[in-house]
Design a protein around this motif. Structure first.
Motif, short mmCIF file in Angstrom:
data_model
loop_
_atom_site.label_atom_id
_atom_site.label_comp_id
_atom_site.label_asym_id
_atom_site.label_seq_id
_atom_site.Cartn_x
_atom_site.Cartn_y
_atom_site.Cartn_z
N ASP A 6 0.84 -1.19 0.00
CA ASP A 6 0.00 0.00 0.00
C ASP A 6 0.88 1.24 0.00
OD1 ASP A 6 0.91 -0.16 2.67
OD2 ASP A 6 -0.85 0.92 3.38
N ALA B 221 -4.02 -5.25 -10.01
CA ALA B 221 -5.09 -4.35 -9.55
C ALA B 221 -4.51 -3.24 -8.70
CB ALA B 221 -6.13 -5.12 -8.75
N TYR C 268 -6.43 -0.78 -5.81
CA TYR C 268 -7.69 -0.53 -5.11
C TYR C 268 -7.60 0.69 -4.22
CZ TYR C 268 -8.72 -5.42 -6.29
OH TYR C 268 -8.92 -6.60 -6.94
N ASP C 269 -8.74 1.34 -4.06
CA ASP C 269 -8.89 2.31 -3.00
C ASP C 269 -8.82 1.50 -1.70
OD1 ASP C 269 -9.98 5.20 -2.31
OD2 ASP C 269 -11.06 3.77 -1.05
N THR D 232 -11.46 -0.85 0.52
CA THR D 232 -12.78 -0.89 -0.11
C THR D 232 -12.89 -1.95 -1.20
OG1 THR D 232 -12.28 0.67 -1.88
CG2 THR D 232 -13.04 1.60 0.23
N MET D 233 -11.78 -2.33 -1.78
CA MET D 233 -11.75 -3.24 -2.94
C MET D 233 -12.41 -2.61 -4.16
SD MET D 233 -9.92 -5.67 -1.79
CE MET D 233 -10.05 -6.93 -3.02
N LYS D 234 -12.60 -1.30 -4.13
CA LYS D 234 -13.12 -0.57 -5.29
C LYS D 234 -11.92 0.00 -6.05
CE LYS D 234 -17.42 0.74 -3.02
NZ LYS D 234 -18.22 1.85 -2.48
N PRO D 235 -12.08 0.24 -7.34
CA PRO D 235 -10.97 0.83 -8.11
C PRO D 235 -10.52 2.16 -7.50
CG PRO D 235 -12.71 0.08 -9.57
CD PRO D 235 -13.26 -0.02 -8.17
N ALA D 236 -9.24 2.42 -7.61
CA ALA D 236 -8.68 3.68 -7.12
C ALA D 236 -9.27 4.85 -7.90
CB ALA D 236 -7.17 3.67 -7.26
N SER E 8 -8.80 8.89 -3.75
CA SER E 8 -8.25 7.86 -2.87
C SER E 8 -7.11 8.44 -2.03
CB SER E 8 -7.72 6.68 -3.68
OG SER E 8 -8.77 6.04 -4.38
#
Length: 148
Positions: free
Chosen positions: A36, A119, A121-122, A125-129, A133
């Motif tokens: 991260d 990948a 991620y944000d 959240t496992m959502k796309p950045a 973010s």
């Protein structure tokens, strides 16, 4: 796994690239590297030139931030006040510096080190950045080595 914005403590692209190359060297064929990083947005727009002060049961702190946009460096000075048994407080001070790296440049360094970027991620959240973010989770996989 490399967590808690450890790579932001490296102050040059060449140092980050060296870490990625060393990770590649020790990763098994097809192995995954998770890490991260705090974002430029977080350092520039949220932490920037702010002061955070909190008084808690276990102690108090004052956290002073300053951001050098030209260098992409976030400097922070932390003063912590911890209670002693005699009722007085003891002060401890720390200074830190973290570098903000644009996502695109980290992605390039990953590929240059011989890994595929699976990948981004944000964080949490496992959502796309997105541009908003504050922390990114990167998932990279070693490519190119042959299994022995």
């Amino acid at each position: 796994v490399c967590a808690l914005d450890s790579l932001n403590h490296l102050d040059s692209f060449s140092d980050v690239k060296t870490v990625f190359q060393q990770v590649f060297d020790v990763t098994e064929p097809g192995g995954v590297f998770l890490f991260d990083m705090n974002t430029v947005h977080k350092y520039r727009d949220l932490m920037g030139d702010t002061t955070i002060a909190e008084n808690r049961d276990e102690g108090s702190f004052i956290w002073d931030n300053s951001y050098d946009e030209e260098e992409g460096l976030n400097y922070y000075e932390l003063a912590v006040f911890l209670p002693r048994e005699d009722g007085l407080y003891e002060k401890a001070e720390e200074e830190h510096c973290q570098k903000a790296y644009p996502q695109e440049e980290i992605e390039t360094l990953i590929r240059e080190a011989g890994m595929d970027l699976l990948a981004v991620y944000d964080a949490y959240t496992m959502k796309p950045a997105t541009e908003e973010s504050e922390r990114l989770f990167f998932v990279a996989r070693e490519k190119g080595k042959k299994k022995q």
